[in-house]
Write a protein that holds these residues in place. Structure first.
Motif, PDB file in Angstrom:
ATOM      1  N   VAL A  16      35.940 -37.715  13.721  1.00  0.00           N
ATOM      2  CA  VAL A  16      36.239 -39.046  13.167  1.00  0.00           C
ATOM      3  C   VAL A  16      37.740 -39.287  13.168  1.00  0.00           C
ATOM      4  O   VAL A  16      38.217 -40.372  13.531  1.00  0.00           O
ATOM      5  CB  VAL A  16      35.626 -39.189  11.763  1.00  0.00           C
ATOM      6  CG1 VAL A  16      36.166 -40.425  11.048  1.00  0.00           C
ATOM      7  CG2 VAL A  16      34.119 -39.235  11.845  1.00  0.00           C
ATOM      8  N   CYS A  17      38.517 -38.276  12.767  1.00  0.00           N
ATOM      9  CA  CYS A  17      39.976 -38.427  12.771  1.00  0.00           C
ATOM     10  C   CYS A  17      40.497 -38.667  14.189  1.00  0.00           C
ATOM     11  O   CYS A  17      41.415 -39.473  14.395  1.00  0.00           O
ATOM     12  CB  CYS A  17      40.643 -37.195  12.180  1.00  0.00           C
ATOM     13  SG  CYS A  17      40.401 -37.022  10.412  1.00  0.00           S
ATOM     14  N   ALA A  18      39.921 -37.996  15.171  1.00  0.00           N
ATOM     15  CA  ALA A  18      40.359 -38.192  16.551  1.00  0.00           C
ATOM     16  C   ALA A  18      40.052 -39.596  17.034  1.00  0.00           C
ATOM     17  O   ALA A  18      40.880 -40.227  17.708  1.00  0.00           O
ATOM     18  CB  ALA A  18      39.675 -37.157  17.454  1.00  0.00           C
ATOM     19  N   VAL A  19      38.892 -40.136  16.672  1.00  0.00           N
ATOM     20  CA  VAL A  19      38.534 -41.496  17.079  1.00  0.00           C
ATOM     21  C   VAL A  19      39.456 -42.513  16.416  1.00  0.00           C
ATOM     22  O   VAL A  19      39.922 -43.476  17.054  1.00  0.00           O
ATOM     23  CB  VAL A  19      37.051 -41.776  16.753  1.00  0.00           C
ATOM     24  CG1 VAL A  19      36.725 -43.259  16.892  1.00  0.00           C
ATOM     25  CG2 VAL A  19      36.150 -40.946  17.638  1.00  0.00           C
ATOM     26  N   VAL A  20      39.758 -42.300  15.132  1.00  0.00           N
ATOM     27  CA  VAL A  20      40.644 -43.236  14.420  1.00  0.00           C
ATOM     28  C   VAL A  20      42.043 -43.191  15.008  1.00  0.00           C
ATOM     29  O   VAL A  20      42.676 -44.246  15.239  1.00  0.00           O
ATOM     30  CB  VAL A  20      40.646 -42.911  12.907  1.00  0.00           C
ATOM     31  CG1 VAL A  20      41.754 -43.653  12.186  1.00  0.00           C
ATOM     32  CG2 VAL A  20      39.300 -43.236  12.301  1.00  0.00           C
ATOM     33  N   LEU A  21      42.560 -41.984  15.261  1.00  0.00           N
ATOM     34  CA  LEU A  21      43.900 -41.884  15.844  1.00  0.00           C
ATOM     35  C   LEU A  21      43.950 -42.500  17.242  1.00  0.00           C
ATOM     36  O   LEU A  21      44.922 -43.158  17.602  1.00  0.00           O
ATOM     37  CB  LEU A  21      44.338 -40.427  15.908  1.00  0.00           C
ATOM     38  CG  LEU A  21      44.786 -39.800  14.594  1.00  0.00           C
ATOM     39  CD1 LEU A  21      45.030 -38.319  14.767  1.00  0.00           C
ATOM     40  CD2 LEU A  21      46.051 -40.484  14.099  1.00  0.00           C
ATOM     41  N   ARG A  22      42.910 -42.306  18.004  1.00  0.00           N
ATOM     42  CA  ARG A  22      42.863 -42.877  19.346  1.00  0.00           C
ATOM     43  C   ARG A  22      42.857 -44.397  19.293  1.00  0.00           C
ATOM     44  O   ARG A  22      43.567 -45.074  20.057  1.00  0.00           O
ATOM     45  CB  ARG A  22      41.624 -42.369  20.072  1.00  0.00           C
ATOM     46  CG  ARG A  22      41.496 -42.857  21.470  1.00  0.00           C
ATOM     47  CD  ARG A  22      40.269 -42.276  22.115  1.00  0.00           C
ATOM     48  NE  ARG A  22      40.047 -42.878  23.416  1.00  0.00           N
ATOM     49  CZ  ARG A  22      38.944 -42.775  24.099  1.00  0.00           C
ATOM     50  NH1 ARG A  22      37.925 -42.105  23.592  1.00  0.00           N
ATOM     51  NH2 ARG A  22      38.827 -43.345  25.262  1.00  0.00           N
ATOM     52  N   SER A  23      42.086 -44.945  18.369  1.00  0.00           N
ATOM     53  CA  SER A  23      42.055 -46.404  18.257  1.00  0.00           C
ATOM     54  C   SER A  23      43.376 -46.948  17.726  1.00  0.00           C
ATOM     55  O   SER A  23      43.804 -48.033  18.115  1.00  0.00           O
ATOM     56  CB  SER A  23      40.902 -46.844  17.353  1.00  0.00           C
ATOM     57  OG  SER A  23      41.141 -46.428  16.034  1.00  0.00           O
ATOM     58  N   MET A  24      44.042 -46.198  16.843  1.00  0.00           N
ATOM     59  CA  MET A  24      45.340 -46.654  16.324  1.00  0.00           C
ATOM     60  C   MET A  24      46.413 -46.604  17.408  1.00  0.00           C
ATOM     61  O   MET A  24      47.292 -47.480  17.468  1.00  0.00           O
ATOM     62  CB  MET A  24      45.770 -45.796  15.127  1.00  0.00           C
ATOM     63  CG  MET A  24      44.986 -46.086  13.859  1.00  0.00           C
ATOM     64  SD  MET A  24      45.372 -44.951  12.521  1.00  0.00           S
ATOM     65  CE  MET A  24      47.103 -45.226  12.310  1.00  0.00           C
ATOM     66  N   LEU A  25      46.357 -45.603  18.268  1.00  0.00           N
ATOM     67  CA  LEU A  25      47.376 -45.484  19.304  1.00  0.00           C
ATOM     68  C   LEU A  25      47.123 -46.450  20.456  1.00  0.00           C
ATOM     69  O   LEU A  25      48.068 -46.886  21.132  1.00  0.00           O
ATOM     70  CB  LEU A  25      47.427 -44.053  19.828  1.00  0.00           C
ATOM     71  CG  LEU A  25      47.958 -43.007  18.833  1.00  0.00           C
ATOM     72  CD1 LEU A  25      47.829 -41.609  19.408  1.00  0.00           C
ATOM     73  CD2 LEU A  25      49.393 -43.315  18.481  1.00  0.00           C
ATOM     74  N   ASN A  26      45.890 -46.811  20.735  1.00  0.00           N
ATOM     75  CA  ASN A  26      45.565 -47.691  21.849  1.00  0.00           C
ATOM     76  C   ASN A  26      45.606 -49.167  21.464  1.00  0.00           C
ATOM     77  O   ASN A  26      45.724 -50.007  22.329  1.00  0.00           O
ATOM     78  CB  ASN A  26      44.167 -47.366  22.403  1.00  0.00           C
ATOM     79  CG  ASN A  26      44.197 -46.099  23.221  1.00  0.00           C
ATOM     80  OD1 ASN A  26      45.258 -45.697  23.708  1.00  0.00           O
ATOM     81  ND2 ASN A  26      43.053 -45.479  23.368  1.00  0.00           N
ATOM     82  N   SER A  27      45.523 -49.495  20.195  1.00  0.00           N
ATOM     83  CA  SER A  27      45.459 -50.902  19.815  1.00  0.00           C
ATOM     84  C   SER A  27      46.753 -51.667  20.085  1.00  0.00           C
ATOM     85  O   SER A  27      46.690 -52.835  20.434  1.00  0.00           O
ATOM     86  CB  SER A  27      45.046 -51.042  18.347  1.00  0.00           C
ATOM     87  OG  SER A  27      45.967 -50.389  17.512  1.00  0.00           O
ATOM     88  N   PRO A  28      47.973 -51.134  19.968  1.00  0.00           N
ATOM     89  CA  PRO A  28      49.165 -51.931  20.285  1.00  0.00           C
ATOM     90  C   PRO A  28      49.243 -52.286  21.775  1.00  0.00           C
ATOM     91  O   PRO A  28      49.806 -53.318  22.135  1.00  0.00           O
ATOM     92  CB  PRO A  28      50.345 -51.028  19.917  1.00  0.00           C
ATOM     93  CG  PRO A  28      49.793 -50.064  18.949  1.00  0.00           C
ATOM     94  CD  PRO A  28      48.372 -49.892  19.293  1.00  0.00           C
ATOM     95  N   ARG A  29      48.661 -51.510  22.632  1.00  0.00           N
ATOM     96  CA  ARG A  29      48.703 -51.826  24.063  1.00  0.00           C
ATOM     97  C   ARG A  29      47.813 -53.012  24.399  1.00  0.00           C
ATOM     98  O   ARG A  29      48.085 -53.760  25.331  1.00  0.00           O
ATOM     99  CB  ARG A  29      48.241 -50.617  24.869  1.00  0.00           C
ATOM    100  CG  ARG A  29      49.152 -49.422  24.760  1.00  0.00           C
ATOM    101  CD  ARG A  29      48.628 -48.279  25.587  1.00  0.00           C
ATOM    102  NE  ARG A  29      49.394 -47.058  25.296  1.00  0.00           N
ATOM    103  CZ  ARG A  29      49.005 -45.861  25.609  1.00  0.00           C
ATOM    104  NH1 ARG A  29      47.857 -45.681  26.216  1.00  0.00           N
ATOM    105  NH2 ARG A  29      49.756 -44.838  25.330  1.00  0.00           N
ATOM    106  N   HIS A  30      46.729 -53.175  23.646  1.00  0.00           N
ATOM    107  CA  HIS A  30      45.793 -54.244  23.949  1.00  0.00           C
ATOM    108  C   HIS A  30      46.246 -55.578  23.360  1.00  0.00           C
ATOM    109  O   HIS A  30      45.756 -56.615  23.759  1.00  0.00           O
ATOM    110  CB  HIS A  30      44.401 -53.894  23.442  1.00  0.00           C
ATOM    111  CG  HIS A  30      43.763 -52.756  24.186  1.00  0.00           C
ATOM    112  ND1 HIS A  30      43.555 -52.770  25.540  1.00  0.00           N
ATOM    113  CD2 HIS A  30      43.318 -51.556  23.755  1.00  0.00           C
ATOM    114  CE1 HIS A  30      43.000 -51.633  25.923  1.00  0.00           C
ATOM    115  NE2 HIS A  30      42.846 -50.861  24.841  1.00  0.00           N
ATOM    116  N   ARG A  31      47.158 -55.588  22.445  1.00  0.00           N
ATOM    117  CA  ARG A  31      47.555 -56.845  21.819  1.00  0.00           C
ATOM    118  C   ARG A  31      48.661 -57.544  22.523  1.00  0.00           C
ATOM    119  O   ARG A  31      49.418 -57.271  23.254  1.00  0.00           O
ATOM    120  CB  ARG A  31      47.986 -56.593  20.360  1.00  0.00           C
ATOM    121  CG  ARG A  31      46.806 -56.249  19.526  1.00  0.00           C
ATOM    122  CD  ARG A  31      47.231 -56.113  18.101  1.00  0.00           C
ATOM    123  NE  ARG A  31      46.077 -55.666  17.305  1.00  0.00           N
ATOM    124  CZ  ARG A  31      46.114 -55.403  16.054  1.00  0.00           C
ATOM    125  NH1 ARG A  31      47.232 -55.512  15.368  1.00  0.00           N
ATOM    126  NH2 ARG A  31      45.065 -55.010  15.420  1.00  0.00           N
TER     127      ARG A  31
END
Length: 108
Positions: free
Chosen positions: A93-108
């Motif tokens: 779960v921590c890996a999924v959350v960190l991955r989504s936090m790190l990838n979200s600025p690129r998509h915006r």
């Protein structure tokens, strides 16, 4: 400073270790067995380990103790397995959350 240094041999002290003399082992001659008939020793005819006889109450206690040990060991192993599973799930779960936090600025 970083070059290896080979240790030098210290000067001899004059003390000489004594040599050890090992005496040869002499072979002993065995005499032949006598021809008279001796009775067999008591331990040779009887069993060396006496049989253990349990009463029904003792047998029930041994079976109950064995079952208790199996249940306790099983509970400990299941709890360890559960702890490993919970830890693995939380790391996932921590890996999924960190991955989504790190990838979200690129998509915006």
């Amino acid at each position: 400073m970083l070059r290896p240094r080979i240790p030098t041999m210290p000067t001899p002290t004059g003390i000489v270790a004594p040599t050890v003399y090992v005496a040869p082992i002499e072979q002993q001659q065995h005499t032949t067995a006598c021809t008279c008939q001796h009775p067999a020793p008591a331990l040779a005819t009887a069993r060396a380990i006496p049989a253990v006889r349990l009463t029904p109450a003792g047998l029930l206690a041994v079976v109950g103790g064995g079952a208790a040990v199996v249940l306790v060991v099983g509970a400990v192993l299941v709890s360890l397995l559960l702890a490993v599973a919970v830890t693995a799930a939380s790391v996932a779960v921590c890996a999924v959350v960190l991955r989504s936090m790190l990838n979200s600025p690129r998509h915006r």
